[in-house]
Scaffold this active site. Sequence first.
Site, PDB file in Angstrom:
ATOM      1  N   HIS A   1       0.814  -1.217   0.000  1.00  0.00           N
ATOM      2  CA  HIS A   1       0.000   0.000   0.000  1.00  0.00           C
ATOM      3  C   HIS A   1       0.853   1.274   0.000  1.00  0.00           C
ATOM      4  O   HIS A   1       0.335   2.366  -0.216  1.00  0.00           O
ATOM      5  CB  HIS A   1      -0.988  -0.002   1.182  1.00  0.00           C
ATOM      6  CG  HIS A   1      -0.400   0.358   2.510  1.00  0.00           C
ATOM      7  ND1 HIS A   1      -0.070  -0.586   3.463  1.00  0.00           N
ATOM      8  CD2 HIS A   1      -0.095   1.555   3.068  1.00  0.00           C
ATOM      9  CE1 HIS A   1       0.396   0.015   4.535  1.00  0.00           C
ATOM     10  NE2 HIS A   1       0.397   1.317   4.324  1.00  0.00           N
TER      11      HIS A   1
ATOM     12  N   ASP B   1       0.291  -7.482   1.584  1.00  0.00           N
ATOM     13  CA  ASP B   1       0.676  -6.081   1.761  1.00  0.00           C
ATOM     14  C   ASP B   1       2.193  -5.936   1.823  1.00  0.00           C
ATOM     15  O   ASP B   1       2.738  -5.253   2.686  1.00  0.00           O
ATOM     16  CB  ASP B   1       0.028  -5.465   3.007  1.00  0.00           C
ATOM     17  CG  ASP B   1       0.149  -3.943   3.013  1.00  0.00           C
ATOM     18  OD1 ASP B   1       0.301  -3.355   1.924  1.00  0.00           O
ATOM     19  OD2 ASP B   1       0.126  -3.348   4.108  1.00  0.00           O
TER      20      ASP B   1
ATOM     21  N   GLY C   1       2.878   6.618   7.758  1.00  0.00           N
ATOM     22  CA  GLY C   1       4.246   6.946   7.345  1.00  0.00           C
ATOM     23  C   GLY C   1       5.246   5.936   7.858  1.00  0.00           C
ATOM     24  O   GLY C   1       6.310   5.746   7.281  1.00  0.00           O
ATOM     25  N   ASN C   2       4.899   5.267   8.984  1.00  0.00           N
ATOM     26  CA  ASN C   2       5.734   4.172   9.476  1.00  0.00           C
ATOM     27  C   ASN C   2       5.594   2.928   8.595  1.00  0.00           C
ATOM     28  O   ASN C   2       6.429   2.031   8.646  1.00  0.00           O
ATOM     29  CB  ASN C   2       5.349   3.783  10.912  1.00  0.00           C
ATOM     30  CG  ASN C   2       6.052   4.606  11.966  1.00  0.00           C
ATOM     31  OD1 ASN C   2       5.427   5.414  12.635  1.00  0.00           O
ATOM     32  ND2 ASN C   2       7.349   4.407  12.115  1.00  0.00           N
ATOM     33  N   SER C   3       4.514   2.872   7.826  1.00  0.00           N
ATOM     34  CA  SER C   3       4.247   1.694   7.004  1.00  0.00           C
ATOM     35  C   SER C   3       5.444   1.363   6.119  1.00  0.00           C
ATOM     36  O   SER C   3       6.008   2.223   5.457  1.00  0.00           O
ATOM     37  CB  SER C   3       3.023   1.941   6.113  1.00  0.00           C
ATOM     38  OG  SER C   3       1.864   2.073   6.895  1.00  0.00           O
TER      39      SER C   3
ATOM     40  N   GLY D   1      -3.859 -21.550  -5.551  1.00  0.00           N
ATOM     41  CA  GLY D   1      -5.222 -21.382  -6.040  1.00  0.00           C
ATOM     42  C   GLY D   1      -6.303 -21.474  -4.990  1.00  0.00           C
ATOM     43  O   GLY D   1      -7.446 -21.810  -5.306  1.00  0.00           O
TER      44      GLY D   1
END
Length: 398
Positions: free
Chosen positions: A134, A165, A244-246, A299
């Site tokens: 993200h 993510d 912002g730490n992401s 799958g």
Amino acid sequence: MNGRNNSESIWRKVLIALTSSVITGVLLMLFIPSYIERNSIQPENMNNGTADAQQMDFKNMTETQPVRDNTMDLTQNGELDVTEVASKVMPSVVGISTSVVNPDNLFESNQQEAWSVGSGVIVSENGYILTNHHVVGSDPNKIIVTLANGKTINATSQWSDPTLDLAVIKINAKGLKAAALGDADRLRVGETAVAIGNPLGLQFQRTVTAGIVSAVNRTISISTDGRENYMEGLIQTDASINPGNSGGPLINSKGEVIGINTIKVTSAEGMGFAIPINITKPVITGFIDNGKYATPYMGLFAYDKVVAQYVTQDMDLSKGVYVAKVDPDSPVYKSGVRSGDIITHMGDVEVNTMMQLREEMFKCGPGSECTVTFIRDGKVRKAEFRLENRTDDGLITR
């Protein structure tokens, strides 16, 4: 007469005392040398004179003072305080600025770029950087990396997984300081956790926060690319994590990255989450060794026991993962696995979260022959299949 007798008595006592002293002195002269010889340090222990004697005294002292031994063990195990952790990992933390153009305005002359800011951690000396999906998005227009020395370099997206993510980007640079990776499977609740990142933008870049590992194997629901998605196996920490730490690292007391910070609960204080680092290791190795990584495709999408309780109210899942969706064109469907099955093992490894199942799948890689053990209607079954190269697993992402 009495005076004379008293005088003789005094002299007699003096004479006896002198005689005793002489006898004692002679005995000491005879026996002390042999005692010293028997109890002295032998020559082979005195090669370095006083230094060895001091070393032997220190050894004896540490044997009777276990507290000193424990301190030495901590040093040998590489335990660091927060300042040392920050100093060790800070050069590997980067700021990431990403611009995305609104697809609705592609043909307009005044296209507006939307910029977002996050963090990342360098995982190879030649420029591979690990961050969140993200942070960079599915189709970034531009990615700019800011190094610890303030230098900015354009980056390119190399790999991304919206369900996990996670993403890998690359800058054209050499001789970078790569962060050491730890083992998230060995985490203990209560141990030190340090987060480094850029909360609220580059104005506060490389902010260090510290806390503990509050919990492991957490499951939370998030929206990924407009769809609801459950993230499992997460590390929970009370180290402050803000927007912002992401993409920045969560670090243990040895200065090793144990997770990638991803999200926090905004309605509560001190509840941040990180993706365990172990699942990224095959990805990182693939890029370092081959300059690429092909994501294996099984799958299916499955839930752990926490999420399964919401999906199927009447199910008491004590182990394994509940298969929620299966792609009809997938390898695992062709092998016989269906929705409602409970997968307990991949190969010989027990799996209890989708994160663990993916980790084992990532280790195998596309083209590998795999076996899953699953339960259907109370019976244990096995299915064999060959992993494919993933192109788009949107059909099975809830």
